[in-house]
Motif scaffolding. Structure first.
Motif, mmCIF file in Angstrom:
data_model
loop_
_atom_site.group_PDB
_atom_site.id
_atom_site.type_symbol
_atom_site.label_atom_id
_atom_site.label_comp_id
_atom_site.label_asym_id
_atom_site.label_seq_id
_atom_site.Cartn_x
_atom_site.Cartn_y
_atom_site.Cartn_z
ATOM 1 N N GLY A 132 0.824 -1.204 0.000
ATOM 2 C CA GLY A 132 0.000 0.000 0.000
ATOM 3 C C GLY A 132 0.868 1.267 0.000
ATOM 4 O O GLY A 132 2.014 1.222 0.434
ATOM 5 N N ARG A 133 0.340 2.419 -0.434
ATOM 6 C CA ARG A 133 1.167 3.621 -0.555
ATOM 7 C C ARG A 133 1.672 4.138 0.791
ATOM 8 O O ARG A 133 2.812 4.013 1.128
ATOM 9 C CB ARG A 133 0.403 4.734 -1.277
ATOM 10 N N LYS A 134 0.869 4.708 1.585
ATOM 11 C CA LYS A 134 1.316 5.127 2.916
ATOM 12 C C LYS A 134 0.227 4.953 3.971
ATOM 13 O O LYS A 134 -0.131 3.858 4.332
ATOM 14 C CB LYS A 134 1.781 6.609 2.890
ATOM 15 N N ARG A 135 -0.312 6.061 4.456
ATOM 16 C CA ARG A 135 -1.334 6.000 5.478
ATOM 17 C C ARG A 135 -2.675 5.503 4.917
ATOM 18 O O ARG A 135 -2.743 4.995 3.813
ATOM 19 C CB ARG A 135 -1.546 7.426 6.048
ATOM 20 N N LYS A 136 -3.685 5.689 5.750
ATOM 21 C CA LYS A 136 -5.082 5.469 5.323
ATOM 22 C C LYS A 136 -5.406 3.980 5.125
ATOM 23 O O LYS A 136 -6.539 3.586 5.015
ATOM 24 C CB LYS A 136 -5.354 6.261 4.023
ATOM 25 N N VAL A 137 -4.332 3.156 5.030
ATOM 26 C CA VAL A 137 -4.541 1.731 4.824
ATOM 27 C C VAL A 137 -4.382 0.980 6.146
ATOM 28 O O VAL A 137 -4.122 -0.208 6.162
ATOM 29 C CB VAL A 137 -3.536 1.179 3.803
ATOM 30 N N ASP A 138 -4.566 1.738 7.250
ATOM 31 C CA ASP A 138 -4.297 1.142 8.550
ATOM 32 C C ASP A 138 -5.069 -0.140 8.809
ATOM 33 O O ASP A 138 -4.522 -1.111 9.310
ATOM 34 C CB ASP A 138 -4.607 2.145 9.659
ATOM 35 N N GLN A 139 -6.319 -0.104 8.432
ATOM 36 C CA GLN A 139 -7.141 -1.278 8.676
ATOM 37 C C GLN A 139 -6.574 -2.479 7.908
ATOM 38 O O GLN A 139 -6.363 -3.547 8.467
ATOM 39 C CB GLN A 139 -8.568 -0.989 8.218
ATOM 40 N N ALA A 140 -6.302 -2.225 6.650
ATOM 41 C CA ALA A 140 -5.745 -3.281 5.813
ATOM 42 C C ALA A 140 -4.394 -3.715 6.344
ATOM 43 O O ALA A 140 -4.102 -4.914 6.420
ATOM 44 C CB ALA A 140 -5.597 -2.783 4.378
ATOM 45 N N SER A 141 -3.607 -2.738 6.743
ATOM 46 C CA SER A 141 -2.270 -3.076 7.203
ATOM 47 C C SER A 141 -2.304 -3.909 8.480
ATOM 48 O O SER A 141 -1.486 -4.806 8.668
ATOM 49 C CB SER A 141 -1.480 -1.774 7.374
ATOM 50 N N ALA A 142 -3.294 -3.658 9.338
ATOM 51 C CA ALA A 142 -3.437 -4.488 10.536
ATOM 52 C C ALA A 142 -3.794 -5.909 10.144
ATOM 53 O O ALA A 142 -3.262 -6.881 10.699
ATOM 54 C CB ALA A 142 -4.508 -3.915 11.454
ATOM 55 N N ALA A 143 -4.663 -6.051 9.161
ATOM 56 C CA ALA A 143 -5.060 -7.377 8.699
ATOM 57 C C ALA A 143 -3.853 -8.136 8.152
ATOM 58 O O ALA A 143 -3.659 -9.317 8.435
ATOM 59 C CB ALA A 143 -6.139 -7.264 7.622
ATOM 60 N N ILE A 144 -3.049 -7.407 7.395
ATOM 61 C CA ILE A 144 -1.856 -8.036 6.822
ATOM 62 C C ILE A 144 -0.897 -8.465 7.922
ATOM 63 O O ILE A 144 -0.331 -9.555 7.887
ATOM 64 C CB ILE A 144 -1.159 -7.070 5.851
ATOM 65 N N GLU A 145 -0.795 -7.605 8.894
ATOM 66 C CA GLU A 145 0.124 -7.944 9.976
ATOM 67 C C GLU A 145 -0.308 -9.200 10.706
ATOM 68 O O GLU A 145 0.504 -10.081 10.990
ATOM 69 C CB GLU A 145 0.217 -6.773 10.952
ATOM 70 N N SER A 146 -1.600 -9.299 10.987
ATOM 71 C CA SER A 146 -2.003 -10.480 11.746
ATOM 72 C C SER A 146 -1.959 -11.731 10.856
ATOM 73 O O SER A 146 -1.654 -12.823 11.323
ATOM 74 C CB SER A 146 -3.358 -10.287 12.418
ATOM 75 N N HIS A 147 -2.197 -11.537 9.585
ATOM 76 C CA HIS A 147 -2.017 -12.639 8.636
ATOM 77 C C HIS A 147 -0.580 -13.156 8.710
ATOM 78 O O HIS A 147 -0.338 -14.353 8.869
ATOM 79 C CB HIS A 147 -2.334 -12.142 7.221
ATOM 80 N N ASN A 148 0.343 -12.235 8.629
ATOM 81 C CA ASN A 148 1.753 -12.629 8.690
ATOM 82 C C ASN A 148 2.118 -13.300 10.005
ATOM 83 O O ASN A 148 2.860 -14.271 10.028
ATOM 84 C CB ASN A 148 2.658 -11.422 8.462
ATOM 85 N N ASP A 149 1.570 -12.767 11.069
ATOM 86 C CA ASP A 149 1.866 -13.358 12.371
ATOM 87 C C ASP A 149 1.415 -14.806 12.424
ATOM 88 O O ASP A 149 2.139 -15.683 12.883
ATOM 89 C CB ASP A 149 1.159 -12.587 13.493
ATOM 90 N N ARG A 150 0.200 -15.022 11.965
ATOM 91 C CA ARG A 150 -0.327 -16.385 11.983
ATOM 92 C C ARG A 150 0.552 -17.314 11.171
ATOM 93 O O ARG A 150 0.909 -18.402 11.615
ATOM 94 C CB ARG A 150 -1.731 -16.399 11.386
#
Lengths: 186, 186
Positions: free
Chosen positions: A131-149
Motif C-alpha cells: 500500500g502507498r502510505k497512510r489510510k490503509v491502517d485497517q488493511a495493514s493491521a489485517a496483513i500484519e495479523s495474517h503474517n503473524d499467523r
DNA sequence: GGGTTGTTTCAGAAATATTTGAAAATCGCC
DNA sequence: GGCGATTTTCAAATATTTCTGAAACAACCC
C-alpha cells in the motif's frame, strides 16, 4: 523356501493375509496407495526375496502395477533389489529392521512433503510495503495479523522438521534413541 | 471485520488463497480430504469465526459438504463452534495456537489410527500350538520367524504410540517441550 | 542378428473417494 | 404447536486416484 507350505499351515497363510490387509488399510489412511502398502507388507511378512510374478500372484495384481509399485518401494529405500545367480529375474527384499524402516519412511516423507511445504509456507506471507502510505491502517493491521499467523505456523513446522531430522538419523539409531530419551524425561 | 477489504488488498486475498490451496494439498498427501484441510486453512488464516455460508462462499463448496466438514473439524477439536448474540447462525473458529493444534491432531490420529492398529497387529501373530507334534518343524520355524517379525513391528509401533503420548500431552505443552528436549540432546 | 526372457510404460478402464443438492430433521421463538 | 430459519443427512453424481494389459523396450545368449 516358504513358497510351498504343508497344507495344515493355512493358519500361517491366513495370518499373512490378515497382516497384508491391515497394513494396506493403514497405508491408505496415511496417504499411501493401498497396493503399495500391501506389496510392502507381503515382502516384509515373508522375510525373503520375491520376484515380480510371485508378488503379482500373491496379491492378485497386474504386472504393471507390481512393477510400478516395487519400483516406488525401492525408490523409497525400504525394499531392495536382489539378484540370484543363475536366475535372470529380479527379486525384491523388504528391509527387515523395523526401526531402520521407520527411520527411512520418516526421512522420505520429510524430504518430499515437509521441506517443500516450508518454502511454500514462507511465500504465503506478505510484505507490508504494498500500500502507498497512510489510510490503509485497517488493511495493514489485517496483513500484519495474517503474517503473524503464518509465521507461527512456519516456526512450528520448522520445529517439526527438525524433530524429523533427529529421529531419522544421521547416526543410525535416531528413532530408537529418541524413544528412550523421551521415555526417561519424566 | 475482515470480510470487506479495500480493493488494493487483492494481495491479501491472493495470499490467503495460496495458503488454502497449499494446506489443502498437504492434507491430501497425508490422508486428509482436501476440502477438510481447505476449510481448516480458511478458518485458520482468517483468524475469525465464520458461518457456514461464508465458508461455502469462500471456497465455492456446497452446503452439505461445508456442514459435514465443519462437523468433522469440530469433532477433531481444532475448530470450535461459536455463537453470536442476536444471530441464530452458528459460527466456527479455528484454534489459533498452532502448537495446541498440532498436539490435538497428533492425539486424534494416535487414538483413531495407531491404537486400533496395535490390537490388530497383535492378532496377526500365531500361537505355535496348532500342528500336532513333530514333523512340522519346517512349518514351525516359519511360524516362529513370522511371529518374530510381527513382534518387532509391534514393539516399534508401541514405542511410536508412546512417543505420541509424550508429544500430545497431557501437560499442555508436550510438543514444545519435546522439541527443546531433542534439540538440546546433542 | 534374431530369438527369448524379463521389465517398464502409459492410455484407457475400473475402483474409490468426495461432493452435491434436495428432502428431512432440528431449533428457537411467538 | 406451528412457522420460518438453520443444520444435517444421504443417495446419486462427480471427481480423483489407482490399476490393468498390451505394446514398447531392454538385456542376455547363441
Amino acid at each position: 523356501m516358504t513358497g510351498t507350505l504343508p497344507p495344515q499351515d493355512d493358519s500361517l497363510r491366513a495370518a499373512r493375509e490378515r497382516f497384508v490387509a491391515l497394513w494396506g488399510q493403514m497405508g491408505s489412511t496415511w496417504g499411501i496407495p493401498r497396493t503399495m502398502a500391501q506389496v510392502h507388507a507381503l515382502l516384509f511378512v515373508r522375510g525373503e526375496a520375491m520376484n515380480t510374478d510371485e508378488v503379482m500372484e500373491g496379491l492378485g495384481i497386474s504386472r504393471g502395477n507390481a512393477s510400478m509399485t516395487l519400483r516406488r518401494l525401492v525408490d523409497w529405500g525400504i525394499v531392495s533389489r536382489v539378484h540370484r545367480r543363475g536366475d535372470r529375474k529380479e527379486y525384491f527384499l523388504a528391509e527387515q529392521d523395523v526401526w531402520k524402516m521407520f527411520r527411512t519412511i520418516l526421512a522420505q516423507r520429510k524430504k518430499r512433503e515437509i521441506e517443500p511445504l516450508l518454502d511454500a509456507l514462507a511465500d504465503c506471507r506478505l510484505d507490508r510495503t504494498t500500500g502507498r502510505k497512510r489510510k490503509v491502517d485497517q488493511a495493514s493491521a489485517a496483513i500484519e495479523s495474517h503474517n503473524d499467523r503464518l509465521q507461527d505456523l512456519l516456526v512450528a513446522m520448522r520445529a517439526i522438521d527438525s524433530i524429523c531430522d533427529r529421529f531419522s538419523g544421521p547416526g543410525g539409531k535416531g528413532l530408537e534413541i529418541a524413544v528412550k530419551l523421551l521415555d526417561r524425561a519424566s
